[in-house]
Design an enzyme around this catalytic site. Sequence first.
Site, PDB file in Angstrom:
ATOM      1  CD  GLU A  94      -3.308   1.588  -3.211  1.00 19.65           C
ATOM      2  OE1 GLU A  94      -4.358   2.135  -2.891  1.00 19.65           O
ATOM      3  OE2 GLU A  94      -2.198   1.989  -2.860  1.00 19.65           O
ATOM      4  CB  CYS A  99     -15.410  -9.674  12.181  1.00 17.70           C
ATOM      5  SG  CYS A  99     -13.964  -8.800  11.566  1.00 17.70           S
ATOM      6  CG  ASP A 129      -1.275   3.135   5.587  1.00 21.46           C
ATOM      7  OD1 ASP A 129      -2.317   3.528   5.016  1.00 21.46           O
ATOM      8  OD2 ASP A 129      -0.432   3.898   6.067  1.00 21.46           O
ATOM      9  CB  CYS A 157     -15.322 -10.579   8.201  1.00 16.70           C
ATOM     10  SG  CYS A 157     -15.775  -8.839   8.285  1.00 16.70           S
ATOM     11  CB  CYS A 161     -12.979  -6.010   7.296  1.00 13.42           C
ATOM     12  SG  CYS A 161     -12.460  -7.235   8.508  1.00 13.42           S
ATOM     13  CG  ASP A 218      -1.813   1.196   1.269  1.00 10.04           C
ATOM     14  OD1 ASP A 218      -2.672   1.304   0.387  1.00 10.04           O
ATOM     15  OD2 ASP A 218      -1.644   2.044   2.172  1.00 10.04           O
TER      16      ASP A 218
HETATM   17 ZN   LIG Z   1     -14.391  -7.591   9.625  1.00  5.60          ZN
END
Ligand SMILES: [Zn+2]
Length: 378
Positions: free
Chosen positions: A285, A360, A367, A341, A338, A194
């Site tokens: 990216e 979660c 980052d 999850c 995330c 990143d």
């Molecule tokens: Zn999560």
Amino acid sequence: MKVKRGYKAELDLNNEQVTLAKKHCGAARWAYNYALIRKKANYEQGLHTPYAAELHREINVLKRTDFPWMYEVSKCALQEALRDADDAFKHFFRKVALKKQGLWKGKCGYPQFKSKKKAIGSARFTGTIHVYADAMQLPRLGLLRLKEHEYLPMNKKIGSATLSEHAGRWFVSICVHEEQVEPPKATGEPIGVDLGIKTLATVSDGRTFANPKALRKKLNKLKRAARQHSRKHTGSKNRQKARQRLAKMHVRIANVRKDALHKATSALVAKTKPESARPRVIVLEDLNVSGMLKNHKLALACADVGLYEFRRQVEYKARFAGVEVLFAARWYPSSKTCHACQHVVETLPLSLREWTCPQCGTWHDRDLNAALNLAALA
Ligand SMILES: [Zn+2]
């Protein structure tokens, strides 16, 4: 596989050599502009537009009577500049053709005159070029001392050498034809990287590369120098001096940044390590070009340039190390997802460096989370 590679090194010139180097750059600029004038005039009259070889023959006749100064410079500098003019028009017409087909949206870039007010410029040489441990030999200029010893490759086939000036320092870059052995494929764990403004790069394996601390301080000084420059009267000696100061400062900042970038990208690709310690894939990216060009702030603008350079370095270094480089899709929400999850939050202000996933409950470093998401794409 045969590859062309460029090597650039700083020269240690004495006053006499600087004068001669400037003459070559001047001659190259003159020849380029001469070609532009001649091509344009003939084109407008519907005549055949002369090519580099024809123009060189023309100049050779003229130099006996009109341009005796040309005897002081190597003919290569002129020839190569004339060839550059050929190329400039070739690219221009190629883009015009593409534009007609609707395949090109940008400017076509009609070849422009080179101005000595803008920069001293450069001169390219072909012919007898030799590289020694501490010096290099160019046509007409003879032996020139190198500041860094044993960096330029010796005993290789050299295509051309270009002499250039940048903020008072002189450089030579040589194009070398090298035999490249296909590197063994890397087999290590894929990594995601990143890129940011505060931290230069955050890697999914937990490493971070900081932006050089000296940079911010230097940027403040740069702002002041830029202000002082703009206050001087146009065309005055003081303005010229202020401009040189400013240019030197820009170069110094660029060098600090470049050094940090090279260290980071080399560490990521890890060319010198065994295959198993080199990442199989590096995921970066995709950069948002138009969005970034809207940045007017100095610090941000510098950072943007850094991002492109980072990407360029990773790409070519990876090629030499058997590492694959992937780019995430432009709108992939690497920061907002995330990694635990896959829940995607709707907004995540840039000022928020840490956040907790509402689904979660995992705590994220902004980052690192983005880097982990990128790595998962591999
Ligand atoms: Zn999560």
